[in-house]
Design a protein around this motif. Structure first.
Motif, PDB file in Angstrom:
ATOM      1  N   ALA A  17      -0.977  10.757   7.708  1.00  0.00           N
ATOM      2  CA  ALA A  17      -2.204  10.935   8.496  1.00  0.00           C
ATOM      3  C   ALA A  17      -3.321  10.001   8.033  1.00  0.00           C
ATOM      4  O   ALA A  17      -4.304   9.810   8.748  1.00  0.00           O
ATOM      5  CB  ALA A  17      -2.671  12.386   8.419  1.00  0.00           C
ATOM      6  N   HIS A  18      -3.190   9.385   6.851  1.00  0.00           N
ATOM      7  CA  HIS A  18      -4.222   8.478   6.331  1.00  0.00           C
ATOM      8  C   HIS A  18      -4.061   7.029   6.808  1.00  0.00           C
ATOM      9  O   HIS A  18      -4.916   6.191   6.524  1.00  0.00           O
ATOM     10  CB  HIS A  18      -4.211   8.486   4.801  1.00  0.00           C
ATOM     11  N   VAL A  55       0.865  -1.183   0.000  1.00  0.00           N
ATOM     12  CA  VAL A  55       0.000   0.000   0.000  1.00  0.00           C
ATOM     13  C   VAL A  55       0.898   1.228   0.000  1.00  0.00           C
ATOM     14  O   VAL A  55       1.807   1.331   0.822  1.00  0.00           O
ATOM     15  CB  VAL A  55      -0.925   0.012   1.237  1.00  0.00           C
ATOM     16  N   TYR A  56       0.625   2.141  -0.915  1.00  0.00           N
ATOM     17  CA  TYR A  56       1.381   3.378  -1.033  1.00  0.00           C
ATOM     18  C   TYR A  56       0.428   4.529  -0.699  1.00  0.00           C
ATOM     19  O   TYR A  56      -0.588   4.698  -1.379  1.00  0.00           O
ATOM     20  CB  TYR A  56       1.924   3.547  -2.459  1.00  0.00           C
ATOM     21  N   LEU A  82      -4.578   9.560  -3.746  1.00  0.00           N
ATOM     22  CA  LEU A  82      -4.179   9.408  -2.346  1.00  0.00           C
ATOM     23  C   LEU A  82      -3.562   8.052  -2.026  1.00  0.00           C
ATOM     24  O   LEU A  82      -2.897   7.902  -1.011  1.00  0.00           O
ATOM     25  CB  LEU A  82      -5.407   9.624  -1.445  1.00  0.00           C
ATOM     26  N   ILE A  83      -3.834   7.037  -2.869  1.00  0.00           N
ATOM     27  CA  ILE A  83      -3.413   5.668  -2.554  1.00  0.00           C
ATOM     28  C   ILE A  83      -3.124   4.898  -3.832  1.00  0.00           C
ATOM     29  O   ILE A  83      -3.742   5.126  -4.866  1.00  0.00           O
ATOM     30  CB  ILE A  83      -4.500   4.953  -1.713  1.00  0.00           C
ATOM     31  N   GLU A  84      -2.163   3.988  -3.724  1.00  0.00           N
ATOM     32  CA  GLU A  84      -1.850   3.035  -4.786  1.00  0.00           C
ATOM     33  C   GLU A  84      -1.622   1.698  -4.100  1.00  0.00           C
ATOM     34  O   GLU A  84      -1.089   1.647  -2.972  1.00  0.00           O
ATOM     35  CB  GLU A  84      -0.593   3.478  -5.544  1.00  0.00           C
ATOM     36  N   ILE A  85      -2.021   0.613  -4.755  1.00  0.00           N
ATOM     37  CA  ILE A  85      -1.874  -0.728  -4.176  1.00  0.00           C
ATOM     38  C   ILE A  85      -1.390  -1.681  -5.258  1.00  0.00           C
ATOM     39  O   ILE A  85      -1.894  -1.655  -6.385  1.00  0.00           O
ATOM     40  CB  ILE A  85      -3.211  -1.241  -3.589  1.00  0.00           C
ATOM     41  N   THR A 133       3.038  -4.343   3.271  1.00  0.00           N
ATOM     42  CA  THR A 133       3.953  -3.242   3.536  1.00  0.00           C
ATOM     43  C   THR A 133       3.219  -1.960   3.181  1.00  0.00           C
ATOM     44  O   THR A 133       2.495  -1.921   2.187  1.00  0.00           O
ATOM     45  CB  THR A 133       5.220  -3.371   2.664  1.00  0.00           C
ATOM     46  N   THR A 134       3.409  -0.924   3.986  1.00  0.00           N
ATOM     47  CA  THR A 134       2.836   0.387   3.683  1.00  0.00           C
ATOM     48  C   THR A 134       3.980   1.384   3.608  1.00  0.00           C
ATOM     49  O   THR A 134       4.826   1.421   4.498  1.00  0.00           O
ATOM     50  CB  THR A 134       1.832   0.819   4.774  1.00  0.00           C
ATOM     51  N   VAL A 135       4.000   2.140   2.529  1.00  0.00           N
ATOM     52  CA  VAL A 135       5.030   3.154   2.348  1.00  0.00           C
ATOM     53  C   VAL A 135       4.370   4.475   1.973  1.00  0.00           C
ATOM     54  O   VAL A 135       3.221   4.506   1.545  1.00  0.00           O
ATOM     55  CB  VAL A 135       6.074   2.741   1.286  1.00  0.00           C
ATOM     56  N   TYR A 136       5.109   5.543   2.101  1.00  0.00           N
ATOM     57  CA  TYR A 136       4.592   6.875   1.812  1.00  0.00           C
ATOM     58  C   TYR A 136       5.319   7.419   0.595  1.00  0.00           C
ATOM     59  O   TYR A 136       6.545   7.363   0.519  1.00  0.00           O
ATOM     60  CB  TYR A 136       4.756   7.781   3.038  1.00  0.00           C
ATOM     61  N   VAL A 137       4.524   7.909  -0.368  1.00  0.00           N
ATOM     62  CA  VAL A 137       5.058   8.307  -1.671  1.00  0.00           C
ATOM     63  C   VAL A 137       4.362   9.562  -2.182  1.00  0.00           C
ATOM     64  O   VAL A 137       3.348   9.991  -1.631  1.00  0.00           O
ATOM     65  CB  VAL A 137       4.839   7.178  -2.711  1.00  0.00           C
ATOM     66  N   GLY A 138       4.871  10.080  -3.264  1.00  0.00           N
ATOM     67  CA  GLY A 138       4.172  11.115  -4.012  1.00  0.00           C
ATOM     68  C   GLY A 138       3.435  10.444  -5.159  1.00  0.00           C
ATOM     69  O   GLY A 138       3.957   9.535  -5.792  1.00  0.00           O
TER      70      GLY A 138
END
Length: 145
Positions: A100-101, A94-95, A135-138, A124-129
Motif C-alpha cells: 500500500a506504500h 527499494v524495499y 517501513l523502507i530500505e534502499i 527495482t521495488t520489492v516487498y520484504v519484512g
C-alpha cells in the motif's frame, strides 16, 4: 634471440569499506558501502537518524515520508564518502514492507530526484519484512566516471 615479454597483470584496485561519521558500526561483518575502482555499492540503508554515540539507532519517524527522506540521506552520505553522488547511481533497489506504500513512495521518490541532471538510475521495488517500525530500505550501485 630475444625472450618474449609477457605483460604483467595489473594489480586490482583496493577494496575500501565506507562508513560515514553519521553511521554506526554495522551490527555484523559487512560494510555500509564498498568502493573498488570506479564501482561503489551501498548496502541497504534504513531511515535511522544520524548516529549518537552510546544510543541505539532511532527511526526518523513513524511515517513513510520521514523514513524515506532519512533513508535517502543515509544512502547519500555513503555515496559522498566514496566520492560519488546520485548522478553516478546506475541502480537503486527499494524495499517496502507494505504494498500500500508504493504510490506514496513513488511520489516522494519523484520529488527527491526531480533535479537530476542525467538519466535516472534503474530501479527495482520489492516487498520484504523489516525490523519492527521500519517501513523502507534502499540500496544503490554507483559507477564513477
Amino acid at each position: 634471440m630475444t625472450t618474449p615479454q609477457h605483460p604483467t597483470p595489473q594489480q586490482s584496485p583496493a577494496k575500501t569499506a565506507l562508513t560515514p561519521p553519521t553511521h554506526t558500526t554495522p551490527p555484523a561483518k559487512f560494510s555500509h558501502g564498498v568502493r573498488k575502482g570506479n564501482i561503489l555499492q551501498v548496502a541497504g540503508q534504513v531511515g535511522f537518524l544520524p548516529a549518537t554515540p552510546g544510543q541505539a539507532p532511532t527511526p526518523a519517524g513513524p511515517t513513510l515520508r520521514e523514513q524515506t527522506l532519512q533513508t535517502f540521506a543515509n544512502v547519500e552520505a555513503i555515496l559522498k564518502e566514496g566520492g560519488a553522488s546520485w548522478e553516478d547511481a546506475v541502480m537503486i533497489r527499494v524495499y517496502l514492507t507494505d504494498t500500500a506504500h508504493f504510490a506514496e513512495m513513488n511520489e516522494i521518490y519523484n520529488e527527491f530526484f526531480k533535479d537530476l541532471a542525467g538519466p535516472p538510475a534503474a530501479r527495482t521495488t520489492v516487498y520484504v519484512g523489516l525490523p519492527a517500525g521500519l517501513l523502507i530500505e534502499i540500496d544503490a550501485l554507483a559507477v564513477l566516471g
